[in-house]
Design a protein around this motif. Structure first.
Motif, PDB file in Angstrom:
ATOM      1  N   ASP A   1       4.977  19.099  26.377  1.00  0.00           N
ATOM      2  CA  ASP A   1       4.012  18.763  27.497  1.00  0.00           C
ATOM      3  C   ASP A   1       2.572  18.668  27.427  1.00  0.00           C
ATOM      4  N   LEU A   2       2.159  19.788  26.284  1.00  0.00           N
ATOM      5  CA  LEU A   2       0.685  19.775  26.148  1.00  0.00           C
ATOM      6  C   LEU A   2       0.320  18.365  25.498  1.00  0.00           C
ATOM      7  N   ILE A   3       1.111  17.785  24.537  1.00  0.00           N
ATOM      8  CA  ILE A   3       0.779  16.610  24.028  1.00  0.00           C
ATOM      9  C   ILE A   3       0.616  15.607  25.078  1.00  0.00           C
ATOM     10  N   ALA A   4       1.556  15.392  25.787  1.00  0.00           N
ATOM     11  CA  ALA A   4       1.464  14.623  26.859  1.00  0.00           C
ATOM     12  C   ALA A   4       0.312  14.493  27.754  1.00  0.00           C
ATOM     13  N   ARG A   5      -0.255  15.523  27.856  1.00  0.00           N
ATOM     14  CA  ARG A   5      -1.518  15.731  28.516  1.00  0.00           C
ATOM     15  C   ARG A   5      -2.648  14.668  27.959  1.00  0.00           C
ATOM     16  N   HIS A   6      -2.568  14.479  26.805  1.00  0.00           N
ATOM     17  CA  HIS A   6      -3.856  13.670  26.067  1.00  0.00           C
ATOM     18  C   HIS A   6      -3.458  12.274  26.626  1.00  0.00           C
ATOM     19  N   PHE A   7      -2.318  12.119  27.038  1.00  0.00           N
ATOM     20  CA  PHE A   7      -2.053  10.548  27.545  1.00  0.00           C
ATOM     21  C   PHE A   7      -1.793  10.596  28.867  1.00  0.00           C
ATOM     22  N   THR A   8      -1.981  11.358  29.674  1.00  0.00           N
ATOM     23  CA  THR A   8      -1.771  11.369  31.201  1.00  0.00           C
ATOM     24  C   THR A   8      -3.322  11.212  31.867  1.00  0.00           C
ATOM     25  N   ARG A   9      -3.538  10.034  32.614  1.00  0.00           N
ATOM     26  CA  ARG A   9      -4.506   9.953  33.152  1.00  0.00           C
ATOM     27  C   ARG A   9      -4.373   9.008  34.709  1.00  0.00           C
ATOM     28  N   PRO A  10      -4.978   9.223  35.644  1.00  0.00           N
ATOM     29  CA  PRO A  10      -4.618   8.895  36.915  1.00  0.00           C
ATOM     30  C   PRO A  10      -4.584   7.116  36.925  1.00  0.00           C
ATOM     31  N   VAL A  11      -3.809   6.544  37.337  1.00  0.00           N
ATOM     32  CA  VAL A  11      -3.984   5.131  37.489  1.00  0.00           C
ATOM     33  C   VAL A  11      -4.635   4.599  38.532  1.00  0.00           C
ATOM     34  N   ARG A  12      -5.395   3.372  38.427  1.00  0.00           N
ATOM     35  CA  ARG A  12      -6.116   2.796  39.427  1.00  0.00           C
ATOM     36  C   ARG A  12      -5.696   1.418  40.047  1.00  0.00           C
TER      37      ARG A  12
END
Lengths: 327, 327
Positions: free
Chosen positions: A5-16
């Motif tokens: 899950d920590l890894i996934a955080r590098h690649f999780t950003r809000p979408v616009r």
């Protein structure tokens, strides 16, 4: 929360732009009415597409760049992408750098990461990219017609020269290697040019496996042949311009291999009617990407190389085969 | 034509619904007006998601099934998919079997292969799947509300029992192992059920990492808690029904681990208002997929397990972590 899950955080950003991004079973995209969705997938494997010691920021850039290049070749506007990642271990700094390179290019093209997958395994990056194009206006490989000019954007062959230099097969001056290496590791997808060529180019493909091999795909799909002027292609090698002013020299074979069968250029190879030469140069100038004529399409099937005098030159170049040798 | 192109032939078929399929830089899809596009990517790696000696036909099935399961969890109708494949070698018979398994499931769901990539590398399959769902009607993880029932479709835990048996950690009678192994290697994505639950379920997710871990994702995204009745979940293990009539017995821990933290079930875990019990059972019957109530949603955060008497049971189950140990 696991490492996963920590890894996934590098690649999780809000979408616009997307309706829903990373974090549910699916991402949701709202297609623009009247547009078709262009989709492409590319997988990058260590040892095949990049070296084990690759700069992760450059790898992040390149993994997305090769996919955006496919959208460019269809004349599509980038929208979103998914990233599936197999990693032998979770190295936080390495992943942060990968994400940096990936998002810098993604942001430059307003292309959002909307989903993906992370698993343990031999290093592998698989990106699927989505773009949109007005219905019926996508640039295809199948539209080249006899009499059309054959064009290529930007520069050719420098990525291959860098690869050969890094493998110790040839020597380049440090500053020339540095520039060529940029082309190998940080290719520029010709996204604006691809969109500008809609309605003008009759066919297009991106140069990923080598000029002649990729042109052969266009000829196959279009049911036509082509003549390519070798010298015009070789003139597009950026390193050649630098090296002309130094004492360095390569055999003609080195230059030809780089320009004609190099691969990893991610330039656009396209055809357009001879009557549209001014219009092609005008849109290329408008988007700031030079394009050069290197030959023309003929009705007779096959690919002929000619010298500056128009004489046919025998050749043995073929495209990069992922299950064979290069060149 | 290289080995590379020959491989691609196993996976190139004419498209019927897409505008353009395999063979150009991009595939082109024509979204239905008013529909949103649901997208999901899953990567399968040897040693992590399947054994080296896996039946390639089963692998082809499973690689697509896990992706269709994500569409099902969103209530989306499958449309198309891309396949990126890294292969250590090109084994024609193996690839033919992989394609057979893949296309049998794809055809059953009218889901077309529209593009992909093939490269040499450690065995890796990355599928990105596309579906469509009426705008605003996708089933999300975020909609569970206090008072909702918690349901799961089909059976639970058999894939995990098969995995443990194949690893030599427990013994199953041959016919029980065979049935359980089908669940591990050929899971059934609940595509029709997912679509039937639109407008009825308040949230949904597919059980890929284990019931409790996947339920935790729903609770996190919905900002609620849940109570799950352990016995109701364990009753959903198909192998348990078989074994009751034989002399075989396992510890309660084995059953609990399988049903609560097993993973690889690819069933739908969903919530629906208590007032909709009859409607839920009606749509489940209509699509031929049984669904069972296993608990309910509460306003208090957290996940409580209770025994048949309603007493809280301590537990240590967590979901499968791709960078940690299972269970």
């Amino acid at each position: 929360m696991g490492e996963f899950d920590l890894i996934a955080r590098h690649f999780t950003r809000p979408v616009r732009r997307a309706v829903l991004g990373v974090g549910d079973d699916c991402a949701l995209l709202a297609p623009t009415p009247g547009m078709q969705l262009a989709v492409s997938s590319d997988m990058l494997v260590q040892g095949r597409h990049f070296f084990a010691d690759v700069d992760p920021e450059a790898l992040g850039h390149k993994a997305l760049a090769v996919n955006l290049s496919d959208l460019a070749a269809c004349g599509a506007r980038p929208l979103a992408f998914t990233l599936a990642l197999a990693l032998p271990e979770a190295d936080d700094a390495w992943l942060a750098a990968l994400a940096r390179g990936l998002f810098a290019l993604a942001d430059a093209h307003s292309c959002e990461l909307v989903g993906g997958d992370t698993t343990r395994g031999p290093l592998n990056l698989c990106i699927t990219v989505f773009g949109e194009v007005p219905a019926g206006q996508a640039l295809l490989r199948s539209g080249a017609r006899p009499g059309d000019d054959v064009y290529v954007s930007g520069t050719l062959g420098d990525a291959r020269l860098a690869l050969e230099a890094l493998q110790g097969h040839l020597t380049l001056p440090a500053e020339v290697l540095q520039a060529a290496r940029q082309r190998l590791e940080r290719p520029t997808p010709r996204v604006a040019l691809g969109q500008a060529l809609r309605g003008l180019a009759t066919s297009a493909i991106d140069v990923s496996d080598g000029l002649l091999g990729d042109l052969a795909h266009v000829l196959d799909r279009s049911g036509v042949g082509a003549v390519v002027e070798i010298e015009r292609a070789i003139e597009l090698i950026a390193a050649r311009a630098y090296l002309k002013s130094t004492s360095s020299h390569f055999d003609a074979e080195v230059w030809q291999r780089a320009a004609l069968a190099g691969g990893d250029d991610y330039e656009l190879l396209f055809t357009a009617p001879a009557a549209e030469r001014q219009a092609v140069q005008a849109v290329a100038a408008a988007v700031g990407t030079p394009v050069a004529r290197i030959g023309h399409i003929e009705a007779v099937p096959g690919l002929r190389l000619v010298d500056a005098a128009g004489q046919t030159v025998p050749h043995r170049w073929r495209s990069f085969d992922h299950f064979g040798a290069a060149g």
